[in-house]
Write a protein that holds these residues in place. Sequence first.
Motif, short mmCIF file in Angstrom:
data_model
loop_
_atom_site.label_atom_id
_atom_site.label_comp_id
_atom_site.label_asym_id
_atom_site.label_seq_id
_atom_site.Cartn_x
_atom_site.Cartn_y
_atom_site.Cartn_z
N ARG A 126 0.82 -1.20 0.00
CA ARG A 126 0.00 0.00 0.00
C ARG A 126 0.86 1.27 0.00
O ARG A 126 0.47 2.28 -0.57
CB ARG A 126 -0.92 0.01 1.21
N SER A 127 1.99 1.19 0.68
CA SER A 127 2.89 2.34 0.71
C SER A 127 3.38 2.68 -0.69
O SER A 127 3.44 3.84 -1.09
CB SER A 127 4.07 2.05 1.63
N GLY A 130 0.56 4.23 -2.59
CA GLY A 130 0.31 5.59 -2.11
C GLY A 130 1.29 6.60 -2.67
O GLY A 130 0.90 7.71 -3.05
N VAL A 133 0.46 7.14 -6.44
CA VAL A 133 -0.75 7.93 -6.63
C VAL A 133 -0.54 9.38 -6.20
O VAL A 133 -0.93 10.32 -6.90
CB VAL A 133 -1.93 7.30 -5.85
N GLY A 134 0.10 9.58 -5.04
CA GLY A 134 0.31 10.93 -4.53
C GLY A 134 1.17 11.78 -5.45
O GLY A 134 0.83 12.94 -5.75
#
Length: 246
Positions: A126-127, A130, A133-134
């Motif tokens: 997930r990191s 993230g 995406v960020g």
Amino acid sequence: MLVLVYGVLIGAFISVMGGGGAALYLGVLTSQIGISTAVAAPTSLIVAIPALLFGCVTQIRIHNVHFDLGNRMILAALPGIFLGTGISPFIPAKIYDWVVGTILMVMGAIVVIRGLRQGQKVPTGRSRLGVAVGLGFLSGMMVGIGGLTGGGPTVAGLSILGLSAMSAAGTSTYVLSVMALVGAVSHLFTGNIAWSAGVTLMIGSVIGAVVTPLLLHRLNMVKLNKWLTPLMGLVIVYFGVNIFFK
């Protein structure tokens, strides 16, 4: 002739830095050719498209593009482009410059440190998603607000996610090909285009973007990545510092 040479150098730099090198279009158009920022911003996006597309095709052929991460960044960038274009008239240019400049300097420093310290842990799960995406969204905002290509956050993010310098460059070229197309359309009706200087830069940059990765691919990639990743980070830091003094 000088503008054509600038174009070839920018195209070569795009091959090494990926989309991060596309930010040089804006600098050349404003500081070397003397075009106003209002005209140079949409011009730089349109001029960057052919070099990014040709460079992307070349990078795909030599297997330097990671489509999984690239597609995630593109999907995150698209709403950022439209949102940035919508709110750009209401954001003071100075505040935008300070925020973007600071972000680029921090991310560039991270890339330099990771390049010098080989074998560091990279984000996973997930990191990893993230971060992709960020930074994709941030790149899209840069395209929408300032007419920039968003290459700095894209290249830095891919390097932070563990891609080699050449893979980060190749993947960012793919991401920014799509972003530049969307950004150019969104800015096309908001400003004038300096076609005479833009076309010359465009021709030169296509030449540089196609030839350079083919030459680099013949070199020792292990040795190349050892110095190319820190160099990539330093250039991203330079982009950030340059924003404060533009």
